[in-house]
Enzyme design. Sequence first.
Site, PDB file in Angstrom:
ATOM      1  N   ASN A  10       1.208  -1.324   0.114  1.00 27.58           N
ATOM      2  CA  ASN A  10      -0.251  -0.491   0.157  1.00 27.58           C
ATOM      3  C   ASN A  10       0.921   1.319   0.049  1.00 27.58           C
ATOM      4  OD1 ASN A  10      -1.911   2.770   0.659  1.00 27.58           O
ATOM      5  ND2 ASN A  10      -2.786   0.989   2.116  1.00 27.58           N
ATOM      6  N   ARG A  87      -2.756  -2.355  -3.423  1.00 32.59           N
ATOM      7  CA  ARG A  87      -4.274  -1.380  -2.617  1.00 32.59           C
ATOM      8  C   ARG A  87      -4.128  -0.408  -3.833  1.00 32.59           C
ATOM      9  NH1 ARG A  87      -5.080   3.436   1.099  1.00 32.59           N
ATOM     10  NH2 ARG A  87      -7.219   3.665   0.799  1.00 32.59           N
ATOM     11  N   HIS A 176     -12.895   2.867   0.685  1.00 37.56           N
ATOM     12  CA  HIS A 176     -13.159   1.486   2.286  1.00 37.56           C
ATOM     13  C   HIS A 176     -13.512   0.384   1.080  1.00 37.56           C
ATOM     14  CE1 HIS A 176     -12.569   4.856   4.703  1.00 37.56           C
ATOM     15  NE2 HIS A 176     -11.677   4.696   4.938  1.00 37.56           N
ATOM     16  N   ARG A 237     -10.721  14.813   8.415  1.00 40.66           N
ATOM     17  CA  ARG A 237     -11.131  16.376   6.538  1.00 40.66           C
ATOM     18  C   ARG A 237     -13.158  16.403   7.776  1.00 40.66           C
ATOM     19  NH1 ARG A 237     -10.658  10.742   4.097  1.00 40.66           N
ATOM     20  NH2 ARG A 237      -8.546  10.679   3.680  1.00 40.66           N
ATOM     21  N   GLU A 381      -7.888  -5.456   5.713  1.00 42.04           N
ATOM     22  CA  GLU A 381      -7.960  -5.238   3.775  1.00 42.04           C
ATOM     23  C   GLU A 381      -6.568  -5.825   3.860  1.00 42.04           C
ATOM     24  OE1 GLU A 381      -9.093  -0.809   3.186  1.00 42.04           O
ATOM     25  OE2 GLU A 381      -8.545  -0.854   5.734  1.00 42.04           O
TER      26      GLU A 381
END
Length: 395
Positions: A10, A87, A176, A237, A381
């Site tokens: 990733n 990813r 996600h 965020r 993940e």
Amino acid sequence: MPSRNILVINCGSSSIKFALVNEGQSSFPLQGLAERLGSPEAVIHFESTAGKESVNVPDADHQAALAQILPRVEEAAGGHLDGIGHRVVHGGEKFFASTLLNEETLAGIEANIQLAPLHNPANLSGIHAAMNLFPRLPQVGVFDTAFHQTMPEHAYRYAVPDILYKEHGVRRYGFHGTSHRFVSKRAAEMAGVPVENSSWLVAHLGNGCSTCAVVNGESRDTSMGLTPLEGLVMGTRSGDIDPSLHNFLHNTLGWDLAKIDNMLNKESGLKGLSGLSNDMRTLTEARKQGHEGAMLAFEVFCYRLAKSLAGMACALDKLDGLVFTGGIGENSAVVRARTLDHLKLLGFKADDEANARCTRGVAGEIQAVGSPRVLVVPTNEERQIALDALALLDA
């Protein structure tokens, strides 16, 4: 036949998160993080059954860091690495499933750079570096957005002029997806419900947060949109805001788009509301001490989360349960309890003892008697990416 090994990568703009996944082992033989790449402080952290170790790699780029990482991966894999899973943040409308990487698929990822200008170039750097170092090894791209390509048009379209969608791809994509897919399937297994006949509300809560409505193993709606900024309050965020805030800040304070974008992505959310931290653990402790900013951030976070989950219920015909996952979702019993308090009209209520038990990787059901099912399901993940890679190798 020996268990196969997949390296999961990733890549960020200055980092590489990696894990060696063995299909027959529940834990990772080797994992780690390369950070501050491209700077004199570049370092790689390794973690294995033998312990932890950090190696300084001054000024290393992605390829130089991977050149240090891959020999250790091969050693941990007993010299037998079967493939690499990458990813990739944004697949646009081109990628609705994981795919083997070749010239054509790499061109497709490159074409989506305008949709993820910070993420896709970094993902491509890692892919090119891995391909240069292992040209004969199968490499697979797993897209954050792919799972959400099953959303119906009424869920993914914005109410803006049609030309913006048809010519520029302006629509809701969601993110996600790998996590939502993994935990909704795991929830069905835990509940003894067939995946192909199940309906879940899922809350992935970490520094980035999103909700998802999953029906029969497919995404029907999700809270993130064209970018990961839309939706819930997150670590830094803002989540949903009035779209005219940009005009207000420009006209009132003279801010340009770059300054506004930076504020909404890096200085808002829990950090902006609390004036203290983007970390829910820090805010939970400060809240106990009466810190007003921490109390406000906590309340806004939980209310907005509950509001999103209630909205996601519109995409379901039935409800098998609500799933919490991610760093906050798996570990913060107080966030789960407060969120369920806001969902009392739907009958949700936590069992205090069961809720308190489910932290630090402990999965389980946490609902009180009479409440719809509520599950805490640790996400993985990396394992989902490895499973996708193995499925493509088998095919």
